[in-house]
Design an enzyme around this catalytic site. Structure first.
Site, PDB file in Angstrom:
ATOM      1  N   SER A 112       0.825  -1.219   0.000  1.00 21.33           N
ATOM      2  CA  SER A 112       0.000   0.000   0.000  1.00 21.33           C
ATOM      3  C   SER A 112       0.855   1.264   0.000  1.00 21.33           C
ATOM      4  O   SER A 112       0.575   2.216  -0.737  1.00 21.33           O
ATOM      5  CB  SER A 112      -0.962   0.002   1.191  1.00 21.33           C
ATOM      6  N   ASP A 119      -2.129  -8.228  11.814  1.00 24.07           N
ATOM      7  CA  ASP A 119      -3.484  -8.657  11.470  1.00 24.07           C
ATOM      8  C   ASP A 119      -3.982  -9.827  12.312  1.00 24.07           C
ATOM      9  O   ASP A 119      -5.178 -10.121  12.316  1.00 24.07           O
ATOM     10  CB  ASP A 119      -3.551  -9.035   9.987  1.00 24.07           C
ATOM     11  N   ARG A 146       3.276  -4.371  16.770  1.00 25.63           N
ATOM     12  CA  ARG A 146       1.884  -3.927  16.623  1.00 25.63           C
ATOM     13  C   ARG A 146       0.942  -5.003  17.157  1.00 25.63           C
ATOM     14  O   ARG A 146      -0.128  -4.706  17.681  1.00 25.63           O
ATOM     15  CB  ARG A 146       1.569  -3.621  15.147  1.00 25.63           C
ATOM     16  N   HIS A 178      -1.984  -8.833   2.138  1.00 25.02           N
ATOM     17  CA  HIS A 178      -1.669  -7.548   2.798  1.00 25.02           C
ATOM     18  C   HIS A 178      -2.814  -7.222   3.759  1.00 25.02           C
ATOM     19  O   HIS A 178      -3.126  -8.030   4.624  1.00 25.02           O
ATOM     20  CB  HIS A 178      -1.433  -6.507   1.694  1.00 25.02           C
ATOM     21  N   HIS A 236       5.811 -12.600   7.707  1.00 24.01           N
ATOM     22  CA  HIS A 236       6.000 -11.225   7.232  1.00 24.01           C
ATOM     23  C   HIS A 236       7.173 -11.187   6.260  1.00 24.01           C
ATOM     24  O   HIS A 236       8.126 -11.965   6.396  1.00 24.01           O
ATOM     25  CB  HIS A 236       6.276 -10.272   8.402  1.00 24.01           C
TER      26      HIS A 236
HETATM   27  N1  CMX Z   1       1.292 -19.645   6.464  1.00 24.02           N
HETATM   28  C1  CMX Z   1       1.689 -20.586   5.581  1.00 24.02           C
HETATM   29  N2  CMX Z   1       2.723 -20.432   4.758  1.00 24.02           N
HETATM   30  C2  CMX Z   1       3.428 -19.298   4.842  1.00 24.02           C
HETATM   31  C3  CMX Z   1       3.076 -18.286   5.767  1.00 24.02           C
HETATM   32  C4  CMX Z   1       1.961 -18.485   6.581  1.00 24.02           C
HETATM   33  N3  CMX Z   1       1.520 -17.574   7.440  1.00 24.02           N
HETATM   34  N4  CMX Z   1       3.953 -17.270   5.618  1.00 24.02           N
HETATM   35  C5  CMX Z   1       4.796 -17.634   4.634  1.00 24.02           C
HETATM   36  N5  CMX Z   1       4.487 -18.851   4.159  1.00 24.02           N
HETATM   37  C6  CMX Z   1       5.083 -19.570   3.040  1.00 24.02           C
HETATM   38  C7  CMX Z   1       4.920 -18.720   1.795  1.00 24.02           C
HETATM   39  O1  CMX Z   1       3.624 -18.847   1.242  1.00 24.02           O
HETATM   40  C8  CMX Z   1       6.023 -19.245   0.916  1.00 24.02           C
HETATM   41  O2  CMX Z   1       5.592 -20.456   0.358  1.00 24.02           O
HETATM   42  P1  CMX Z   1       6.046 -20.919  -1.122  1.00 24.02           P
HETATM   43  O3  CMX Z   1       7.523 -21.059  -1.044  1.00 24.02           O
HETATM   44  O4  CMX Z   1       5.305 -22.178  -1.333  1.00 24.02           O
HETATM   45  O5  CMX Z   1       5.620 -19.804  -2.050  1.00 24.02           O
HETATM   46  C9  CMX Z   1       7.122 -19.537   1.928  1.00 24.02           C
HETATM   47  O6  CMX Z   1       6.469 -19.680   3.208  1.00 24.02           O
HETATM   48  C10 CMX Z   1       8.160 -18.447   2.036  1.00 24.02           C
HETATM   49  O7  CMX Z   1       7.516 -17.199   2.268  1.00 24.02           O
HETATM   50  P2  CMX Z   1       8.240 -16.042   3.107  1.00 24.02           P
HETATM   51  O8  CMX Z   1       9.473 -15.635   2.383  1.00 24.02           O
HETATM   52  O9  CMX Z   1       8.356 -16.421   4.526  1.00 24.02           O
HETATM   53  O10 CMX Z   1       7.128 -14.903   3.062  1.00 24.02           O
HETATM   54  P3  CMX Z   1       6.910 -13.756   1.974  1.00 24.02           P
HETATM   55  O11 CMX Z   1       7.846 -12.647   2.268  1.00 24.02           O
HETATM   56  O12 CMX Z   1       6.908 -14.291   0.600  1.00 24.02           O
HETATM   57  O13 CMX Z   1       5.397 -13.325   2.278  1.00 24.02           O
HETATM   58  C11 CMX Z   1       3.549 -12.832   3.701  1.00 24.02           C
HETATM   59  C12 CMX Z   1       5.044 -12.603   3.434  1.00 24.02           C
HETATM   60  C13 CMX Z   1       3.088 -11.865   4.781  1.00 24.02           C
HETATM   61  C14 CMX Z   1       2.763 -12.534   2.409  1.00 24.02           C
HETATM   62  C15 CMX Z   1       3.330 -14.302   4.148  1.00 24.02           C
HETATM   63  O14 CMX Z   1       4.002 -14.535   5.366  1.00 24.02           O
HETATM   64  C16 CMX Z   1       1.868 -14.688   4.271  1.00 24.02           C
HETATM   65  O15 CMX Z   1       1.248 -15.078   3.277  1.00 24.02           O
HETATM   66  N6  CMX Z   1       1.264 -14.564   5.520  1.00 24.02           N
HETATM   67  C17 CMX Z   1      -0.154 -14.805   5.698  1.00 24.02           C
HETATM   68  C18 CMX Z   1      -0.963 -13.597   5.225  1.00 24.02           C
HETATM   69  C19 CMX Z   1      -0.776 -12.414   6.150  1.00 24.02           C
HETATM   70  O16 CMX Z   1      -0.885 -12.510   7.352  1.00 24.02           O
HETATM   71  N7  CMX Z   1      -0.541 -11.219   5.549  1.00 24.02           N
HETATM   72  C20 CMX Z   1      -0.500  -9.974   6.307  1.00 24.02           C
HETATM   73  C21 CMX Z   1       0.886  -9.354   6.434  1.00 24.02           C
HETATM   74  C22 CMX Z   1       0.824  -8.042   7.149  1.00 24.02           C
HETATM   75  C23 CMX Z   1       0.085  -7.011   6.343  1.00 24.02           C
HETATM   76  O17 CMX Z   1       0.593  -6.635   5.254  1.00 24.02           O
HETATM   77  O18 CMX Z   1      -1.009  -6.596   6.710  1.00 24.02           O
END
Ligand code: CMX
Length: 435
Positions: free
Chosen positions: A242, A373, A327, A272, A318
């Site tokens: 964002s 979140d 937070r 996000h 994250h």
């Molecule tokens: N549950 C399951 N799997 C997860 C995970 C979670 N909470 N967090 C990361 N992973 C997985 C990823 O999907 C990724 O899988 P693949 O290799 O199969 O693609 C792997 O672990 C590596 O990811 P990462 O490098 O740790 O995380 P990213 O930097 O790519 O993504 C984020 C970060 C936040 C998108 C991810 O942790 C996620 O999807 N979390 C759940 C959604 C969430 O809570 N988002 C809110 C974030 C805060 C905000 O912006 O508001």
């Protein structure tokens, strides 16, 4: 607006000199190599942007102008009888790097109340949206439409000099923030039909007015929650979807309304801002499947089933953070103070004990800890704001503070059009063929 704009006018020439000095000293220094994986990997860790309001440390979390969340909770002015910081003060801090006085914050509350009315055609746009249209889509439409009265767009058409860009950007940014409670309240009303909308009370602070528009004006604890909520959701440095989107679109000299509407569209994604809605859906589904007061074993099984189903555990992980999000901690402390025995809060606490070990064991997520979140929806639900589809709108109201502050500085410092370089896979192969 007087005092804040005046202070900014004093600070801008100093910062222009400061940036000049930093660039003269460090401008040609390298952060180290960029590797091909970063192009494929969502640019993680790529130093690419200037963002002055806040910087995120992977271990300790966010600092707003150098100050941690507990520090701003202590330092920023509070409402009479309140103990959470007023987001008005946070905006002042994001913009100036300085802690405002109580009087300056009160002036800002009044200024925003005075700017809060939305044009009737924007009211019509919201009212005409079907209640089935997601509140974030309605939010984005309404904010885009505010561009009708943009001071920046008008000044640009009238040939404003580049040196003067920040003035109308400031006016638009103040208008944007000021109008969000009326927009959010109207969307809430449109989608969930909560009756007649309250009017903005010019003697009350921003969070109080927002709460009143959602029907919670008489609930002092909810108003306090809103003050904390907006403050901690306001800014999370510049690279998140964002914030970066707002900055990017603003760099084309699209006005703050257009730029922030773009931010909102990014915030509406489930990885996000929409994650706060997803967390509540996930928790509710868990409760319906394994019941309230479920055993640790049952919770573990549910978490594993989520992962095995190829889904993420919402609210965990994250892109930058590698520890529990402060937070999250701030909201947990609020819950411990105001709703310690709420069953849903207890479930969130139970999950906090269980999920990190499972994510570690699953071995994919780089960060097994909760983010912002994972907690926000439970607090809102406790006070009766149970419509989870609305949660990201509150995140959006908050995020305007951080994006607006940076848009003002970008225009003040003459930030250029963003235009990074992209490559095709074929081009990458060609470049590195013999290297
Ligand atoms: N549950 C399951 N799997 C997860 C995970 C979670 N909470 N967090 C990361 N992973 C997985 C990823 O999907 C990724 O899988 P693949 O290799 O199969 O693609 C792997 O672990 C590596 O990811 P990462 O490098 O740790 O995380 P990213 O930097 O790519 O993504 C984020 C970060 C936040 C998108 C991810 O942790 C996620 O999807 N979390 C759940 C959604 C969430 O809570 N988002 C809110 C974030 C805060 C905000 O912006 O508001």
């Amino acid at each position: 607006n007087g005092a804040l704009k005046e202070r900014l006018a004093e600070l801008i020439p100093l910062e222009l000199e400061n940036v000049k000095r930093v660039r003269a000293e460090h401008g040609k220094k390298s952060f180290g190599p960029v590797v091909v994986d970063q192009l494929y990997g969502g640019m993680r860790g790529l130093p690419a942007l200037i963002w002055d309001g806040s910087v995120l440390d992977a271990e300790e979390g966010i600092r707003f102008r150098g100050k941690t969340i507990p520090e701003i909770q202590e330092l920023l002015p509070k409402a009479p009888g309140g103990s959470e910081p007023l987001p008005e003060g946070l905006f002042w801090l994001l913009l100036t790097g300085e802690i405002p006085t109580q009087e300056q914050v009160t002036e800002l509350s009044k200024d925003w109340a005075a700017r809060s009315a939305i044009p009737s055609f924007v009211e019509d746009i919201i009212d005409r949206c079907p209640p089935t249209l997601h509140p974030m889509s309605q939010f984005s439409l309404a904010v885009t439409a505010l561009n009708h009265d943009s001071a920046f767009a008008k000044a640009y058409q009238n040939g404003v000099s580049k040196k003067e860009y920040w003035g109308p950007t400031f006016e638009d940014s103040m208008d944007l923030i000021a109008k969000l409670p009326n927009i959010a309240g109207r969307i809430y009303n449109n989608v969930f039909g909560q009756g007649k909308l309250a009017a903005i009370d010019p003697t009350k602070d921003y969070s109080h007015n927002l709460s009143a528009l959602l029907g919670f004006g008489d609930n002092a604890a909810f108003v306090e929650l809103m003050r904390l909520y907006i403050t901690i959701h306001s800014d999370h440095e510049g690279g998140n979807v964002s914030a970066h989107t707002g900055k990017l679109v603003g760099s084309a000299l699209s006005d703050p309304f257009l730029a922030f509407a773009a931010s909102l569209n990014g915030l509406a994604g489930p990885l996000h801002g929409l994650a706060n809605q997803e967390v509540l859906l996930w928790l509710t589904k868990m409760q319906s499947q394994i019941g309230a007061n479920a055993s640790d074993a049952a919770v573990k099984e549910y978490v594993w089933a989520t992962l095995k189903g190829g889904q993420v555990v919402p609210g965990y992980g994250h892109a930058v953070l590698r520890k529990t999000d402060p937070r999250y901690t701030a909201q947990r402390e609020f819950a411990l103070k105001h709703l310690p025995s709420d069953p849903m809060f207890k479930l969130v606490g139970q999950i906090y004990e269980i999920v990190p070990d499972i994510l570690l064991e699953a071995g994919k997520a780089k960060n097994p800890w909760p983010n912002v979140d994972a907690h926000s929806g439970v607090l809102l639900t406790y006070y009766g704001l149970t419509q989870m589809q609305f949660y990201t709108v509150l995140f959006g109201v908050s995020r305007a503070f951080g994006v607006a502050a940076q848009l003002i500085w970008d225009r003040a410092l003459g930030a250029p059009l963003e235009r990074p370089k992209s490559y095709s896979t074929a081009a990458i192969e060609k470049i590195f063929k013999d290297k």
